[in-house]
Motif scaffolding. Structure first.
Motif, PDB file in Angstrom:
ATOM      1  N   ASP A 132     -32.743  70.972  65.278  1.00  0.00           N
ATOM      2  CA  ASP A 132     -32.509  72.053  66.059  1.00  0.00           C
ATOM      3  C   ASP A 132     -31.527  71.571  66.965  1.00  0.00           C
ATOM      4  O   ASP A 132     -30.878  72.653  67.906  1.00  0.00           O
ATOM      5  N   ALA A 133     -30.666  70.448  66.661  1.00  0.00           N
ATOM      6  CA  ALA A 133     -29.558  70.070  67.377  1.00  0.00           C
ATOM      7  C   ALA A 133     -28.237  70.997  67.217  1.00  0.00           C
ATOM      8  O   ALA A 133     -27.624  71.514  67.263  1.00  0.00           O
TER       9      ALA A 133
ATOM     10  N   VAL B 274     -24.613  75.768  68.255  1.00  0.00           N
ATOM     11  CA  VAL B 274     -24.126  77.255  67.665  1.00  0.00           C
ATOM     12  C   VAL B 274     -24.583  78.366  67.801  1.00  0.00           C
ATOM     13  O   VAL B 274     -23.629  79.366  67.674  1.00  0.00           O
ATOM     14  N   GLY B 275     -26.129  78.207  68.762  1.00  0.00           N
ATOM     15  CA  GLY B 275     -26.506  79.652  69.336  1.00  0.00           C
ATOM     16  C   GLY B 275     -27.141  80.576  68.083  1.00  0.00           C
ATOM     17  O   GLY B 275     -26.620  81.414  68.354  1.00  0.00           O
ATOM     18  N   LEU B 276     -27.262  79.741  67.312  1.00  0.00           N
ATOM     19  CA  LEU B 276     -27.600  80.505  65.845  1.00  0.00           C
ATOM     20  C   LEU B 276     -28.975  79.564  65.190  1.00  0.00           C
ATOM     21  O   LEU B 276     -29.011  78.323  65.692  1.00  0.00           O
ATOM     22  N   VAL B 277     -29.985  80.268  64.811  1.00  0.00           N
ATOM     23  CA  VAL B 277     -31.369  79.845  63.901  1.00  0.00           C
ATOM     24  C   VAL B 277     -31.092  79.220  63.074  1.00  0.00           C
ATOM     25  O   VAL B 277     -29.567  79.735  62.170  1.00  0.00           O
ATOM     26  N   ILE B 278     -30.876  78.362  62.409  1.00  0.00           N
ATOM     27  CA  ILE B 278     -31.287  77.386  60.829  1.00  0.00           C
ATOM     28  C   ILE B 278     -31.914  78.632  60.075  1.00  0.00           C
ATOM     29  O   ILE B 278     -33.061  78.835  60.101  1.00  0.00           O
ATOM     30  N   PRO B 279     -30.423  79.044  59.370  1.00  0.00           N
ATOM     31  CA  PRO B 279     -31.058  80.050  58.130  1.00  0.00           C
ATOM     32  C   PRO B 279     -31.796  79.416  56.840  1.00  0.00           C
ATOM     33  O   PRO B 279     -31.635  78.067  56.550  1.00  0.00           O
ATOM     34  N   GLU B 280     -33.146  79.988  56.656  1.00  0.00           N
ATOM     35  CA  GLU B 280     -33.570  80.062  55.504  1.00  0.00           C
ATOM     36  C   GLU B 280     -33.247  79.940  53.702  1.00  0.00           C
ATOM     37  O   GLU B 280     -31.679  79.714  54.278  1.00  0.00           O
ATOM     38  N   THR B 281     -33.210  78.531  52.943  1.00  0.00           N
ATOM     39  CA  THR B 281     -32.639  78.678  52.123  1.00  0.00           C
ATOM     40  C   THR B 281     -32.411  80.101  51.407  1.00  0.00           C
ATOM     41  O   THR B 281     -33.233  81.349  51.530  1.00  0.00           O
ATOM     42  N   LEU B 282     -30.953  79.849  51.042  1.00  0.00           N
ATOM     43  CA  LEU B 282     -30.509  80.977  50.422  1.00  0.00           C
ATOM     44  C   LEU B 282     -30.290  82.454  51.016  1.00  0.00           C
ATOM     45  O   LEU B 282     -29.741  83.083  50.318  1.00  0.00           O
ATOM     46  N   ARG B 283     -29.856  82.302  52.232  1.00  0.00           N
ATOM     47  CA  ARG B 283     -30.177  83.248  53.499  1.00  0.00           C
ATOM     48  C   ARG B 283     -28.371  82.697  54.837  1.00  0.00           C
ATOM     49  O   ARG B 283     -28.216  81.792  54.483  1.00  0.00           O
TER      50      ARG B 283
ATOM     51  N   SER C 165     -20.487  87.538  66.386  1.00  0.00           N
ATOM     52  CA  SER C 165     -19.201  87.489  65.428  1.00  0.00           C
ATOM     53  C   SER C 165     -19.437  86.420  64.887  1.00  0.00           C
ATOM     54  O   SER C 165     -18.652  86.013  64.515  1.00  0.00           O
ATOM     55  N   ARG C 166     -20.415  85.392  64.852  1.00  0.00           N
ATOM     56  CA  ARG C 166     -20.996  84.113  64.327  1.00  0.00           C
ATOM     57  C   ARG C 166     -21.926  84.512  63.064  1.00  0.00           C
ATOM     58  O   ARG C 166     -23.032  84.967  63.877  1.00  0.00           O
ATOM     59  N   SER C 167     -21.876  83.571  61.975  1.00  0.00           N
ATOM     60  CA  SER C 167     -22.789  83.661  61.375  1.00  0.00           C
ATOM     61  C   SER C 167     -22.710  82.462  60.635  1.00  0.00           C
ATOM     62  O   SER C 167     -21.612  80.993  60.529  1.00  0.00           O
ATOM     63  N   LEU C 168     -24.402  81.791  60.798  1.00  0.00           N
ATOM     64  CA  LEU C 168     -24.333  81.039  59.838  1.00  0.00           C
ATOM     65  C   LEU C 168     -24.719  80.476  58.605  1.00  0.00           C
ATOM     66  O   LEU C 168     -26.301  80.851  58.539  1.00  0.00           O
ATOM     67  N   GLY C 169     -24.473  80.261  57.832  1.00  0.00           N
ATOM     68  CA  GLY C 169     -24.959  80.192  56.492  1.00  0.00           C
ATOM     69  C   GLY C 169     -26.076  78.630  55.137  1.00  0.00           C
ATOM     70  O   GLY C 169     -24.326  77.671  55.699  1.00  0.00           O
ATOM     71  N   TRP C 170     -26.772  79.419  54.566  1.00  0.00           N
ATOM     72  CA  TRP C 170     -27.370  78.266  53.825  1.00  0.00           C
ATOM     73  C   TRP C 170     -26.309  78.023  53.055  1.00  0.00           C
ATOM     74  O   TRP C 170     -26.725  78.919  51.695  1.00  0.00           O
TER      75      TRP C 170
ATOM     76  N   GLU D 214     -26.112  71.393  53.423  1.00  0.00           N
ATOM     77  CA  GLU D 214     -24.645  71.821  53.943  1.00  0.00           C
ATOM     78  C   GLU D 214     -25.416  73.331  54.542  1.00  0.00           C
ATOM     79  O   GLU D 214     -25.551  74.230  54.213  1.00  0.00           O
ATOM     80  N   LEU D 215     -24.455  73.773  55.726  1.00  0.00           N
ATOM     81  CA  LEU D 215     -24.225  75.040  56.400  1.00  0.00           C
ATOM     82  C   LEU D 215     -23.182  75.295  56.313  1.00  0.00           C
ATOM     83  O   LEU D 215     -21.604  74.282  56.770  1.00  0.00           O
ATOM     84  N   LEU D 216     -22.522  76.472  56.971  1.00  0.00           N
ATOM     85  CA  LEU D 216     -21.447  76.913  56.848  1.00  0.00           C
ATOM     86  C   LEU D 216     -21.227  78.329  57.911  1.00  0.00           C
ATOM     87  O   LEU D 216     -21.787  78.830  57.905  1.00  0.00           O
ATOM     88  N   LEU D 217     -20.252  77.833  59.133  1.00  0.00           N
ATOM     89  CA  LEU D 217     -20.869  78.703  60.721  1.00  0.00           C
ATOM     90  C   LEU D 217     -19.067  79.357  60.297  1.00  0.00           C
ATOM     91  O   LEU D 217     -18.142  78.627  60.132  1.00  0.00           O
TER      92      LEU D 217
END
Length: 172
Positions: free
Chosen positions: A28-29, A34-43, A49-54, A59-62
């Motif tokens: 949640d934090a 980052v202004g994005l929801v946490i992605p599901e596994t493998l999503r 202009s922002r992407s957040l990847g699982w 580990e996430l990659l913004l």
């Protein structure tokens, strides 16, 4: 030389932040910072202009515009105060290529053991491209691939070669 079946373009101007944390505690934090929801596994989730990847269970990659990197690092560090977490600017350690056009999936398929056609529209796949670690996901006109900056010349070369009609590159 035959005309390429896809266009391979290096992408500049992106920042990349690796976030390592217990996502069940810190998700949640992170999402708020980052202004994005946490992605599901493998999503991967994208908004503007922002992407957040699982990338793995912790580990996430913004991926964001480079000029927003410093401010976002501070926001993440503040949001994760008290959490066992790592936030690191990986912008200079990664290279990015867009593979676009009607046969972009053929280029990816020649290099990766992962099937780009089977990838959901919001899927993110960590894999290898020829002999180097990579990850890819769909963008509007094809795929975006990231790899290590240390192998950027090689990755760009094998992507461009795979875009040549009749090339017989095979990852398997």
């Amino acid at each position: 030389m035959a005309e390429a079946v896809a266009t391979v373009t290096p992408v500049e101007g992106l920042g990349m932040i690796t976030i390592r944390a217990d996502l069940s505690c810190a998700g949640d934090a992170i999402a708020e910072a980052v202004g994005l929801v946490i992605p599901e596994t493998l999503r991967i989730v994208t908004d503007g202009s922002r992407s957040l990847g699982w990338m793995s269970p912790d580990e996430l990659l913004l991926v964001l515009p480079a000029q927003e990197t410093a401010e976002t690092l501070v926001a993440l560090e503040q949001a994760l105060t008290g959490e066992h977490a790592l936030v690191a600017d990986m912008s200079d350690a990664r290279a990015v290529f867009d593979v676009t056009g009607p046969h972009a999936e053929d280029v990816i398929a020649k290099l990766c053991p992962a099937d780009p056609v089977a990838l959901p529209s919001d899927g993110l796949r960590r894999t290898r491209a020829a002999q180097t670690a990579a990850a890819f996901w769909q963008i509007e006109s094809g795929f975006r691939m990231i790899g290590f900056r240390s192998t950027a010349d090689y990755l760009g070369l094998v992507l461009r070669n795979a875009a040549i009609p009749g090339s017989q590159l095979a990852p398997r």
